[in-house]
Design a protein around this motif. Structure first.
Motif, short mmCIF file in Angstrom:
data_model
loop_
_atom_site.label_atom_id
_atom_site.label_comp_id
_atom_site.label_asym_id
_atom_site.label_seq_id
_atom_site.Cartn_x
_atom_site.Cartn_y
_atom_site.Cartn_z
N HIS A 71 1.79 11.12 37.51
CA HIS A 71 3.09 10.93 36.83
C HIS A 71 4.26 11.19 37.77
CE1 HIS A 71 0.97 10.36 33.11
NE2 HIS A 71 0.32 11.46 33.34
N SER A 72 4.07 10.94 39.05
CA SER A 72 5.18 11.05 39.99
C SER A 72 5.37 9.71 40.69
CB SER A 72 4.92 12.18 40.99
OG SER A 72 3.82 11.86 41.82
N ASP A 73 5.44 9.72 41.99
CA ASP A 73 5.71 8.50 42.75
C ASP A 73 4.48 7.92 43.42
OD1 ASP A 73 8.37 8.79 42.10
OD2 ASP A 73 8.79 9.98 43.88
N HIS A 74 3.29 8.37 43.05
CA HIS A 74 2.06 7.88 43.66
C HIS A 74 1.16 7.29 42.60
CE1 HIS A 74 3.48 11.22 46.20
NE2 HIS A 74 3.11 10.43 47.19
N VAL A 75 0.56 6.15 42.91
CA VAL A 75 -0.37 5.49 42.00
C VAL A 75 -1.55 4.97 42.81
CG1 VAL A 75 -0.68 3.55 40.41
CG2 VAL A 75 1.48 4.78 40.45
N PHE A 76 -2.73 5.08 42.23
CA PHE A 76 -3.94 4.53 42.82
C PHE A 76 -4.61 3.66 41.79
CE2 PHE A 76 -3.05 8.49 44.93
CZ PHE A 76 -3.17 8.16 46.27
N ILE A 77 -5.14 2.52 42.22
CA ILE A 77 -5.89 1.66 41.32
C ILE A 77 -7.26 1.37 41.92
CG2 ILE A 77 -3.85 0.58 40.30
CD1 ILE A 77 -4.35 -1.88 42.01
N ILE A 78 -8.26 1.27 41.06
CA ILE A 78 -9.59 0.84 41.46
C ILE A 78 -9.80 -0.54 40.90
CG2 ILE A 78 -12.06 1.25 41.25
CD1 ILE A 78 -11.49 4.19 41.09
N LYS A 79 -10.23 -1.44 41.77
CA LYS A 79 -10.47 -2.82 41.35
C LYS A 79 -11.96 -3.03 41.10
CE LYS A 79 -6.93 -5.60 42.61
NZ LYS A 79 -6.34 -6.66 43.39
N THR A 80 -12.29 -4.15 40.48
CA THR A 80 -13.66 -4.43 40.10
C THR A 80 -14.60 -4.52 41.29
OG1 THR A 80 -13.14 -6.79 40.01
CG2 THR A 80 -13.08 -5.58 37.93
N ASP A 81 -14.07 -4.79 42.49
CA ASP A 81 -14.92 -4.84 43.68
C ASP A 81 -15.18 -3.46 44.27
OD1 ASP A 81 -12.46 -4.22 44.84
OD2 ASP A 81 -12.32 -6.07 46.00
N GLY A 82 -14.64 -2.40 43.63
CA GLY A 82 -14.85 -1.03 44.07
C GLY A 82 -13.82 -0.52 45.04
N ASN A 83 -12.91 -1.37 45.51
CA ASN A 83 -11.89 -0.93 46.45
C ASN A 83 -10.81 -0.13 45.76
OD1 ASN A 83 -12.89 -2.04 48.88
ND2 ASN A 83 -12.17 -4.07 48.28
N LEU A 84 -10.30 0.88 46.48
CA LEU A 84 -9.24 1.75 45.99
C LEU A 84 -7.96 1.40 46.73
CD1 LEU A 84 -8.38 4.36 44.42
CD2 LEU A 84 -8.98 5.61 46.51
N TYR A 85 -6.87 1.22 45.99
CA TYR A 85 -5.57 0.90 46.56
C TYR A 85 -4.56 1.95 46.11
CZ TYR A 85 -7.64 -3.69 47.33
OH TYR A 85 -8.46 -4.70 47.74
N GLY A 86 -3.63 2.31 47.00
CA GLY A 86 -2.60 3.26 46.66
C GLY A 86 -1.24 2.73 47.04
N PHE A 87 -0.24 3.11 46.27
CA PHE A 87 1.13 2.72 46.57
C PHE A 87 2.09 3.72 46.00
CE2 PHE A 87 -1.01 -0.07 43.57
CZ PHE A 87 -0.34 0.15 42.39
N GLY A 88 3.33 3.65 46.48
CA GLY A 88 4.37 4.59 46.06
C GLY A 88 5.06 5.18 47.26
N THR A 89 5.78 6.27 47.04
CA THR A 89 6.49 6.91 48.12
C THR A 89 5.53 7.64 49.05
OG1 THR A 89 8.26 8.44 48.68
CG2 THR A 89 6.91 9.04 46.80
N ASN A 90 5.88 7.75 50.29
CA ASN A 90 5.07 8.48 51.24
C ASN A 90 5.88 9.62 51.87
OD1 ASN A 90 2.60 8.92 52.50
ND2 ASN A 90 3.20 7.80 54.32
N GLN A 91 6.97 9.99 51.23
CA GLN A 91 7.84 11.03 51.77
C GLN A 91 7.23 12.43 51.63
OE1 GLN A 91 11.50 10.46 49.69
NE2 GLN A 91 11.87 8.46 50.60
N ILE A 92 6.35 12.59 50.63
CA ILE A 92 5.77 13.91 50.41
C ILE A 92 4.23 13.86 50.39
CG2 ILE A 92 7.74 14.93 49.22
CD1 ILE A 92 6.44 14.21 46.58
N GLY A 93 3.67 12.87 51.06
CA GLY A 93 2.22 12.85 51.20
C GLY A 93 1.50 11.73 50.58
#
Length: 93
Positions: A71-93
Motif C-alpha cells: 500500500h505504498s509506492d511499490h507493486v509486484f505482479i505475478i503473471k501466468t508464465d510465473g514471471n515476477l514484475y515490479g514497478f514503482g518508486t525506487n527512492q527508498i528501495g
C-alpha cells in the motif's frame, strides 16, 4: 452523499480481485487475468509513466495471476508464465 456511477466500458467485465496501492491508486483483476488500474500514480505504482488521471480506468497488463503491494509506492505482479514484475518508486528501495 453522491450516487455511485457505472464506469463506461466495464459493464460486461467480471472482476474477481481489487487491490489498493499507493496514494489513491487501485488495480482491478478480471476473471480472465487482465489487469486494469486507476488513480493518481504519484510514483509510478501503476506501472505507467506520467499517468495522472483518477477518472479513467486503463488496461495495464494481461495474464496477471496476483498483485502484491504494501500500500505504498511499490507493486509486484505475478503473471501466468510465473514471471515476477515490479514497478514503482525506487527512492527508498
Amino acid at each position: 452523499m453522491r450516487k455511485p456511477k457505472l464506469i463506461k466500458g466495464l459493464e460486461k467485465i467480471t472482476f474477481h480481485e481489487i487491490y489498493c496501492v499507493g496514494y489513491g491508486s487501485f488495480f482491478l483483476n478480471t476473471t480472465t487475468n487482465i489487469l486494469y488500474g486507476c488513480g493518481e500514480n504519484h510514483n509510478n505504482e501503476l506501472g505507467v509513466l506520467d499517468y495522472q488521471s483518477k477518472e479513467q480506468i486503463i488496461k495495464l497488463h494481461e495474464n496477471v495471476v496476483k498483485v502484491f503491494s504494501d500500500h505504498s509506492d511499490h507493486v509486484f505482479i505475478i503473471k501466468t508464465d510465473g514471471n515476477l514484475y515490479g514497478f514503482g518508486t525506487n527512492q527508498i528501495g
